[in-house]
Design a protein around this motif. Structure first.
Motif, PDB file in Angstrom:
ATOM      1  N   ARG A  36       1.127 -13.682  -9.269  1.00  0.00           N
ATOM      2  CA  ARG A  36       0.160 -13.152  -8.072  1.00  0.00           C
ATOM      3  C   ARG A  36       0.592 -13.390  -6.798  1.00  0.00           C
ATOM      4  NH1 ARG A  36      -5.817 -14.918  -7.561  1.00  0.00           N
ATOM      5  NH2 ARG A  36      -6.319 -13.918  -5.437  1.00  0.00           N
ATOM      6  N   PHE A  37       1.264 -14.688  -6.537  1.00  0.00           N
ATOM      7  CA  PHE A  37       1.731 -14.891  -5.299  1.00  0.00           C
ATOM      8  C   PHE A  37       2.936 -13.996  -4.964  1.00  0.00           C
ATOM      9  CE2 PHE A  37       5.154 -16.907  -2.540  1.00  0.00           C
ATOM     10  CZ  PHE A  37       4.352 -17.530  -1.688  1.00  0.00           C
ATOM     11  N   ALA A  38       3.707 -13.517  -5.967  1.00  0.00           N
ATOM     12  CA  ALA A  38       4.983 -12.566  -5.539  1.00  0.00           C
ATOM     13  C   ALA A  38       4.238 -11.233  -5.268  1.00  0.00           C
ATOM     14  CB  ALA A  38       5.831 -12.341  -6.849  1.00  0.00           C
ATOM     15  N   SER A  39       3.244 -10.863  -6.014  1.00  0.00           N
ATOM     16  CA  SER A  39       2.606  -9.617  -5.657  1.00  0.00           C
ATOM     17  C   SER A  39       1.904  -9.578  -4.528  1.00  0.00           C
ATOM     18  CB  SER A  39       1.650  -9.359  -6.815  1.00  0.00           C
ATOM     19  OG  SER A  39       0.857  -8.248  -6.715  1.00  0.00           O
ATOM     20  N   ASP A  40       0.985 -10.593  -3.824  1.00  0.00           N
ATOM     21  CA  ASP A  40       0.427 -10.529  -2.957  1.00  0.00           C
ATOM     22  C   ASP A  40       1.400 -10.503  -1.519  1.00  0.00           C
ATOM     23  OD1 ASP A  40      -1.658 -10.505  -4.371  1.00  0.00           O
ATOM     24  OD2 ASP A  40      -2.678 -12.627  -3.935  1.00  0.00           O
ATOM     25  N   THR A  41       2.284 -11.460  -1.758  1.00  0.00           N
ATOM     26  CA  THR A  41       3.050 -11.471  -0.483  1.00  0.00           C
ATOM     27  C   THR A  41       3.989 -10.439  -0.344  1.00  0.00           C
ATOM     28  OG1 THR A  41       5.009 -12.848  -1.625  1.00  0.00           O
ATOM     29  CG2 THR A  41       3.182 -13.961  -0.628  1.00  0.00           C
ATOM     30  N   ARG A  42       4.662  -9.605  -1.435  1.00  0.00           N
ATOM     31  CA  ARG A  42       5.239  -8.477  -1.643  1.00  0.00           C
ATOM     32  C   ARG A  42       6.591  -9.003  -1.236  1.00  0.00           C
ATOM     33  NH1 ARG A  42       2.437  -3.848  -2.428  1.00  0.00           N
ATOM     34  NH2 ARG A  42       0.281  -3.916  -1.570  1.00  0.00           N
ATOM     35  N   GLU A  43       7.037 -10.099  -1.019  1.00  0.00           N
ATOM     36  CA  GLU A  43       8.315 -10.748  -0.709  1.00  0.00           C
ATOM     37  C   GLU A  43       9.448 -10.078  -1.524  1.00  0.00           C
ATOM     38  OE1 GLU A  43      10.291 -15.115  -1.785  1.00  0.00           O
ATOM     39  OE2 GLU A  43       8.274 -14.660  -1.914  1.00  0.00           O
ATOM     40  N   ILE A  48      16.598  -4.845  -5.477  1.00  0.00           N
ATOM     41  CA  ILE A  48      16.980  -4.029  -6.644  1.00  0.00           C
ATOM     42  C   ILE A  48      16.330  -4.433  -8.059  1.00  0.00           C
ATOM     43  CG2 ILE A  48      19.220  -3.014  -7.794  1.00  0.00           C
ATOM     44  CD1 ILE A  48      20.841  -3.867  -5.332  1.00  0.00           C
ATOM     45  N   VAL A  49      16.849  -5.555  -8.452  1.00  0.00           N
ATOM     46  CA  VAL A  49      16.282  -5.635  -9.891  1.00  0.00           C
ATOM     47  C   VAL A  49      15.145  -6.849 -10.086  1.00  0.00           C
ATOM     48  CG1 VAL A  49      18.362  -5.329 -10.930  1.00  0.00           C
ATOM     49  CG2 VAL A  49      18.021  -7.642 -10.303  1.00  0.00           C
ATOM     50  N   SER A  50      14.318  -7.157  -8.866  1.00  0.00           N
ATOM     51  CA  SER A  50      13.432  -8.136  -9.017  1.00  0.00           C
ATOM     52  C   SER A  50      12.311  -7.709 -10.051  1.00  0.00           C
ATOM     53  CB  SER A  50      12.820  -8.224  -7.838  1.00  0.00           C
ATOM     54  OG  SER A  50      13.714  -8.870  -6.730  1.00  0.00           O
ATOM     55  N   VAL A  51      11.957  -6.722 -10.124  1.00  0.00           N
ATOM     56  CA  VAL A  51      10.836  -5.995 -11.087  1.00  0.00           C
ATOM     57  C   VAL A  51      11.278  -6.468 -12.516  1.00  0.00           C
ATOM     58  CG1 VAL A  51       9.429  -4.123 -12.084  1.00  0.00           C
ATOM     59  CG2 VAL A  51       9.454  -4.614  -9.674  1.00  0.00           C
ATOM     60  N   ASP A  52      12.637  -6.176 -12.884  1.00  0.00           N
ATOM     61  CA  ASP A  52      13.042  -6.067 -14.109  1.00  0.00           C
ATOM     62  C   ASP A  52      13.124  -7.764 -14.491  1.00  0.00           C
ATOM     63  OD1 ASP A  52      13.332  -3.483 -14.447  1.00  0.00           O
ATOM     64  OD2 ASP A  52      15.346  -3.584 -13.743  1.00  0.00           O
ATOM     65  N   CYS A  53      13.498  -8.538 -13.675  1.00  0.00           N
ATOM     66  CA  CYS A  53      13.549  -9.794 -13.945  1.00  0.00           C
ATOM     67  C   CYS A  53      12.199 -10.601 -14.128  1.00  0.00           C
ATOM     68  CB  CYS A  53      14.197 -10.742 -12.675  1.00  0.00           C
ATOM     69  SG  CYS A  53      16.016 -10.507 -12.345  1.00  0.00           S
ATOM     70  N   LEU A  54      11.134  -9.924 -13.293  1.00  0.00           N
ATOM     71  CA  LEU A  54       9.905 -10.842 -13.683  1.00  0.00           C
ATOM     72  C   LEU A  54       9.264 -10.072 -15.103  1.00  0.00           C
ATOM     73  CD1 LEU A  54       8.296 -10.711 -10.300  1.00  0.00           C
ATOM     74  CD2 LEU A  54       8.966 -12.657 -11.529  1.00  0.00           C
ATOM     75  N   GLN A  55       9.738  -8.692 -15.069  1.00  0.00           N
ATOM     76  CA  GLN A  55       9.233  -8.278 -16.560  1.00  0.00           C
ATOM     77  C   GLN A  55       9.659  -8.971 -17.721  1.00  0.00           C
ATOM     78  OE1 GLN A  55      10.037  -4.209 -16.079  1.00  0.00           O
ATOM     79  NE2 GLN A  55       8.139  -3.586 -15.367  1.00  0.00           N
ATOM     80  N   PHE A  56      11.061  -9.289 -17.515  1.00  0.00           N
ATOM     81  CA  PHE A  56      11.661 -10.103 -18.688  1.00  0.00           C
ATOM     82  C   PHE A  56      11.038 -11.455 -18.708  1.00  0.00           C
ATOM     83  CE2 PHE A  56      14.815 -13.589 -19.777  1.00  0.00           C
ATOM     84  CZ  PHE A  56      14.990 -13.130 -21.069  1.00  0.00           C
ATOM     85  N   LEU A  57      10.847 -12.133 -17.867  1.00  0.00           N
ATOM     86  CA  LEU A  57      10.117 -13.506 -17.613  1.00  0.00           C
ATOM     87  C   LEU A  57       8.725 -13.341 -18.296  1.00  0.00           C
ATOM     88  CD1 LEU A  57      10.440 -16.301 -16.912  1.00  0.00           C
ATOM     89  CD2 LEU A  57       8.996 -15.550 -14.570  1.00  0.00           C
ATOM     90  N   LEU A  58       8.084 -12.395 -18.042  1.00  0.00           N
ATOM     91  CA  LEU A  58       6.566 -12.134 -18.596  1.00  0.00           C
ATOM     92  C   LEU A  58       6.529 -11.690 -19.859  1.00  0.00           C
ATOM     93  CD1 LEU A  58       4.950 -10.649 -15.317  1.00  0.00           C
ATOM     94  CD2 LEU A  58       4.795 -12.820 -16.090  1.00  0.00           C
TER      95      LEU A  58
END
Length: 126
Positions: A36-43, A48-58
């Motif tokens: 939620r922090f990553a989503s709220d801050t839009r940091e 390039i691949v941040s979404v893929d990294c978080l999807q793998f983690l989740l």
């Protein structure tokens, strides 16, 4: 495996996560706040691949939303200059300290990939 905090991650953040886990909190519950922090801050936008990294983690550590107070506290840390990378670093360290080596490895790998992605994306923009 020997996990150490990055020089930018506050020690008290890792200590907080260790204490929360000693009190019965799971890494998945803490992860809810970090996502939620990553989503709220839009940091991580513009990387390039941040979404893929978080999807793998989740996919490997599904978020557990049953600790809303912790989630709210973690999201409030944006005002303190905390970053998503710091939070992941601290959580990986806390998992390692608590003997959750599989979780620590997955979180650490995600942290390293996001860190590299942030650097590469910045270089490509410059």
């Amino acid at each position: 495996m020997n996990i150490k905090l990055d020089k930018h991650t506050p020690d008290n953040l890792a200590s907080l996560f260790v204490l929360l886990m000693e009190e019965g909190m799971t890494p998945n519950q803490i992860m809810a706040g970090i996502v939620r922090f990553a989503s709220d801050t839009r940091e991580l936008e513009g990387t390039i691949v941040s979404v893929d990294c978080l999807q793998f983690l989740l996919a490997t550590m599904p978020v557990d939303n049953s600790a809303m107070g912790v989630t709210e506290y973690i999201t409030s840390l944006a005002a303190e200059g905390v970053s998503t990378l710091m939070l992941l670093d601290a959580l990986g360290f806390a998992c390692y300290v608590r003997g959750l080596f599989d979780s620590a490895s997955i979180i650490r790998l995600t942290y390293q990939r996001l860190q590299a992605d942030k650097i590469i994306s910045q270089m490509l923009r410059d």
